[in-house]
Scaffold this active site. Structure first.
Site, mmCIF file in Angstrom:
data_model
loop_
_atom_site.group_PDB
_atom_site.id
_atom_site.type_symbol
_atom_site.label_atom_id
_atom_site.label_comp_id
_atom_site.label_asym_id
_atom_site.label_seq_id
_atom_site.Cartn_x
_atom_site.Cartn_y
_atom_site.Cartn_z
ATOM 1 N N ASP A 1 25.432 24.253 30.434
ATOM 2 C CA ASP A 1 25.483 23.356 31.590
ATOM 3 C C ASP A 1 26.337 22.135 31.222
ATOM 4 O O ASP A 1 26.227 21.587 30.114
ATOM 5 C CB ASP A 1 24.064 22.914 31.966
ATOM 6 C CG ASP A 1 24.027 22.206 33.312
ATOM 7 O OD1 ASP A 1 23.513 22.802 34.274
ATOM 8 O OD2 ASP A 1 24.526 21.050 33.413
ATOM 9 N N ALA B 1 9.539 26.645 50.066
ATOM 10 C CA ALA B 1 9.935 27.718 50.994
ATOM 11 C C ALA B 1 10.853 28.716 50.299
ATOM 12 O O ALA B 1 11.534 28.358 49.342
ATOM 13 C CB ALA B 1 10.673 27.102 52.187
ATOM 14 N N TRP C 1 23.805 20.316 45.808
ATOM 15 C CA TRP C 1 24.950 21.226 45.925
ATOM 16 C C TRP C 1 24.522 22.660 46.244
ATOM 17 O O TRP C 1 25.162 23.341 47.040
ATOM 18 C CB TRP C 1 25.808 21.171 44.667
ATOM 19 C CG TRP C 1 27.059 22.000 44.768
ATOM 20 C CD1 TRP C 1 27.449 23.003 43.938
ATOM 21 C CD2 TRP C 1 28.094 21.892 45.770
ATOM 22 N NE1 TRP C 1 28.652 23.532 44.347
ATOM 23 C CE2 TRP C 1 29.069 22.870 45.473
ATOM 24 C CE3 TRP C 1 28.284 21.080 46.896
ATOM 25 C CZ2 TRP C 1 30.217 23.052 46.250
ATOM 26 C CZ3 TRP C 1 29.419 21.268 47.670
ATOM 27 C CH2 TRP C 1 30.370 22.235 47.344
ATOM 28 N N ASN C 2 23.405 23.105 45.658
ATOM 29 C CA ASN C 2 22.948 24.472 45.976
ATOM 30 C C ASN C 2 22.574 24.577 47.448
ATOM 31 O O ASN C 2 22.967 25.528 48.126
ATOM 32 C CB ASN C 2 21.746 24.864 45.109
ATOM 33 C CG ASN C 2 22.123 24.998 43.649
ATOM 34 O OD1 ASN C 2 22.817 25.922 43.266
ATOM 35 N ND2 ASN C 2 21.686 24.049 42.829
ATOM 36 N N HIS D 1 19.844 23.611 38.493
ATOM 37 C CA HIS D 1 20.751 23.996 37.395
ATOM 38 C C HIS D 1 20.422 25.388 36.867
ATOM 39 O O HIS D 1 21.307 26.142 36.491
ATOM 40 C CB HIS D 1 20.652 22.971 36.254
ATOM 41 C CG HIS D 1 21.161 21.619 36.633
ATOM 42 N ND1 HIS D 1 22.367 21.121 36.191
ATOM 43 C CD2 HIS D 1 20.652 20.662 37.442
ATOM 44 C CE1 HIS D 1 22.567 19.914 36.700
ATOM 45 N NE2 HIS D 1 21.530 19.615 37.455
ATOM 46 N N GLU E 1 24.275 26.964 50.150
ATOM 47 C CA GLU E 1 23.410 27.960 50.803
ATOM 48 C C GLU E 1 23.482 27.829 52.324
ATOM 49 O O GLU E 1 23.501 28.826 53.052
ATOM 50 C CB GLU E 1 21.967 27.809 50.295
ATOM 51 C CG GLU E 1 21.817 28.294 48.850
ATOM 52 C CD GLU E 1 20.568 27.786 48.124
ATOM 53 O OE1 GLU E 1 20.478 27.973 46.897
ATOM 54 O OE2 GLU E 1 19.684 27.205 48.778
ATOM 55 N N ASP F 1 24.809 13.327 43.008
ATOM 56 C CA ASP F 1 25.990 13.881 43.690
ATOM 57 C C ASP F 1 25.769 14.115 45.181
ATOM 58 O O ASP F 1 26.684 14.544 45.883
ATOM 59 C CB ASP F 1 26.394 15.205 43.022
ATOM 60 C CG ASP F 1 25.301 16.266 43.150
ATOM 61 O OD1 ASP F 1 24.111 15.900 43.212
ATOM 62 O OD2 ASP F 1 25.646 17.461 43.171
HETATM 63 N N1 UDP Z 1 14.666 25.540 47.140
HETATM 64 C C1 UDP Z 1 13.818 26.562 47.485
HETATM 65 N N2 UDP Z 1 12.724 26.259 48.250
HETATM 66 C C2 UDP Z 1 12.444 25.003 48.673
HETATM 67 C C3 UDP Z 1 13.331 23.973 48.319
HETATM 68 C C4 UDP Z 1 14.431 24.267 47.555
HETATM 69 O O1 UDP Z 1 14.031 27.726 47.123
HETATM 70 O O2 UDP Z 1 11.435 24.825 49.341
HETATM 71 C C5 UDP Z 1 15.836 25.855 46.295
HETATM 72 C C6 UDP Z 1 17.114 25.835 47.091
HETATM 73 O O3 UDP Z 1 17.341 27.099 47.686
HETATM 74 C C7 UDP Z 1 18.156 25.449 46.058
HETATM 75 C C8 UDP Z 1 17.357 24.647 45.034
HETATM 76 O O4 UDP Z 1 15.985 24.862 45.299
HETATM 77 O O5 UDP Z 1 18.696 26.604 45.452
HETATM 78 C C9 UDP Z 1 17.617 23.140 45.151
HETATM 79 O O6 UDP Z 1 18.846 22.876 44.569
HETATM 80 P P1 UDP Z 1 19.787 21.737 45.129
HETATM 81 O O7 UDP Z 1 21.013 21.731 44.284
HETATM 82 O O8 UDP Z 1 20.020 21.894 46.579
HETATM 83 O O9 UDP Z 1 18.969 20.407 44.986
HETATM 84 P P2 UDP Z 1 18.141 19.742 43.761
HETATM 85 O O10 UDP Z 1 16.806 20.360 43.818
HETATM 86 O O11 UDP Z 1 18.875 20.060 42.481
HETATM 87 O O12 UDP Z 1 18.124 18.308 44.114
#
Ligand code: UDP
Length: 454
Positions: free
Chosen positions: A117, A339, A359-360, A27, A364, A380
């Site tokens: 948000d 990562a 969703w991110n 978020h 991506e 989601d």
């Molecule tokens: N992410 C990252 N490195 C990692 C794992 C996740 O930078 O090793 C980032 C990823 O690029 C994304 C966010 O963490 O922007 C995860 O958001 P997402 O909505 O996919 O999932 P959530 O963590 O909210 O379940």
């Protein structure tokens, strides 16, 4: 909104926009990306934020940061907290400090609007009660938000709570979603979840002057139109925000320091040979699932880069691949705690992404043109996974049961099979559409004009 002719991009001066992110990685990033985007268009931006998971202001010298200094119970901050209870506790604990911080800003600044948000239902109400026009930023997809708005109807029609015998039924107003794809949080009380969703939907209806979504027309036009119709207010699909954002590298929005050594490891691999594996910043798996993932990866024969967050494996044991894995399998894989995901996805050695479909991560992967292997865990993610596999055709399912034989088969399919090739072709088409959308940035222009008109 994309159908409008492109006029000269608006560039604002003066009136301030106040943003209030929910303090979780998935978020915070899109909200800070939106902040940078608005700032680049000439709008001064103040980010009100919780002390819990506070963003680092030094990474955003152009933005003003003001902590609200909330007092929260452990049910709001513990990594083991029940997610619905956590969201309810955050809302009730932050409502008063948010209102006070916003009121204090109003005494000093000309505030055009607040963007909070969409999960902050209490802040939506508080801003509106102070007479500040407020927009809700949805950091999930338009399909997910649409399904939340439809929740009371789904409940009346008996689709939720989800019943075993109806799991595979299509939900008529939300196709391609089946009952089993609707938002759910295993282990959380169903009534509490429905109550939370109602509050979120009611606050959007009662208080929001508009909705901002991290999505774009090319992937969700019908879903976006449905939201505008249902809420009778504009929906600005300003995504993909990580591509639109002009500010610091998107990785700089992170709460964790990435292990950049994995980029050199990727450099040593041929194009499209490595599977990237990550279940995001929140999801946790049982030790048994973790072991089947490890053995399945080993059995696939495919090199893999695997993010194993500390604490992300439930049920004891080190967060290490099982000891039984042979040397050959171990040498084929690299495990990191966090990562630099955007750089990993952009690396030519990466052939596919085994993802929880946050969703991110979904956006991506689409924007990097990388096909997915979908393993949704909760919330989601089931909605996103269904769109990945059945609406856009840019990925395959791992399947309900994670066992080593199936995992190895699916990994080979997405990396080396025809199914993977088809998904790769489709995701490249979507990437091109995302590129066009970024180049045009019509929705951002529309949003800035709207903010200035409030
Ligand atoms: N992410 C990252 N490195 C990692 C794992 C996740 O930078 O090793 C980032 C990823 O690029 C994304 C966010 O963490 O922007 C995860 O958001 P997402 O909505 O996919 O999932 P959530 O963590 O909210 O379940």
């Amino acid at each position: 909104m994309a159908t409008q002719e492109k006029e000269e991009a608006p560039h604002a001066v003066g009136r301030r926009v106040v943003l209030f992110p929910l303090p979780f990685q998935g978020h915070l990033s899109p909200m800070l990306q939106l902040a940078e985007l608005l700032r680049a268009r000439g709008l001064p931006v103040t980010v009100l934020h919780t002390d819990f998971n506070a963003p680092d202001p030094t990474r955003h010298p152009e933005l003003a940061f003001v902590p609200i200094h909330e007092a929260l119970p452990t049910s709001a901050t513990s990594p083991d907290a029940d997610i619905v209870a956590q969201l309810l506790a955050l809302n009730s604990g932050c409502e008063a400090p948010f209102r006070e911080a916003l009121a204090s800003l109003l005494r000093r600044e000309d505030v055009a609007c607040a963007v909070v948000d969409g999960q902050w239902y209490a802040a939506l109400g508080a801003a509106s009660a102070l007479g500040v026009p407020v927009l809700a930023l949805r950091t999930d997809s338009a399909a997910t938000f649409g399904s939340l708005l439809a929740f009371p109807r789904l409940r009346d029609a008996g689709y939720v709570p989800i019943k075993e015998e109806r799991r595979d039924e299509l939900v008529p107003e939300l196709e391609p979603l089946r009952v089993r794809d609707l938002i759910r949080i295993d282990g959380s009380d169903v009534d509490a979840l429905c109550g939370f969703i109602s509050r979120v939907a009611d606050a959007a209806r009662a208080s929001a002057s508009g909705v901002v979504l991290n999505s774009f027309d090319a992937i969700e036009a019908p879903e976006l139109a449905r939201i505008e119709k249902e809420l009778s207010c504009p929906a600005f699909a300003v995504g993909p925000l990580h591509r639109m954002c002009p500010g610091p590298a998107p990785a700089e929005h992170g709460l964790h320091a990435p292990d950049r050594g994995c980029l050199a490891w990727l450099d040593a691999h041929p194009a499209r040979s490595v599977l990237y594996v990550s279940l995001g910043s929140v999801a946790r798996v049982d030790r048994g699932v973790f072991e089947e993932m490890a053995w399945g990866l080993a059995g696939s024969g495919v090199p893999f880069l695997w993010v194993v967050r500390p604490g992300s494996v439930r049920g004891g044991g080190a967060d290490e691949p099982p000891n039984g894995l042979d040397e050959e399998a171990r040498s084929r894989g690299k495990v990191v705690a966090w990562a630099p995901q955007l750089e990993v996805l952009a690396h030519e050695a990466v052939g596919a992404f085994w993802t929880h479909c946050g969703w991110n991560s979904t956006l991506e992967s689409v924007c990097a043109g990388v096909p997915m292997l979908a393993q949704p865990c909760f919330a989601d993610q089931t909605v996103n996974a269904r769109y990945v596999t059945h609406r856009w055709g840019v990925g395959l399912e791992v399947g309900d049961v994670i066992d080593r034989v199936r995992v190895a088969e699916r990994v080979r399919m997405v990396m080396l099979g025809e199914e993977g090739d088809r998904a790769r072709e489709k995701v490249r088409d979507l990437k091109l559409q995302a590129d066009q959308c970024v180049a045009a940035s019509l929705a951002v222009d529309n949003l800035v004009r709207y903010v200035l008109s409030l």
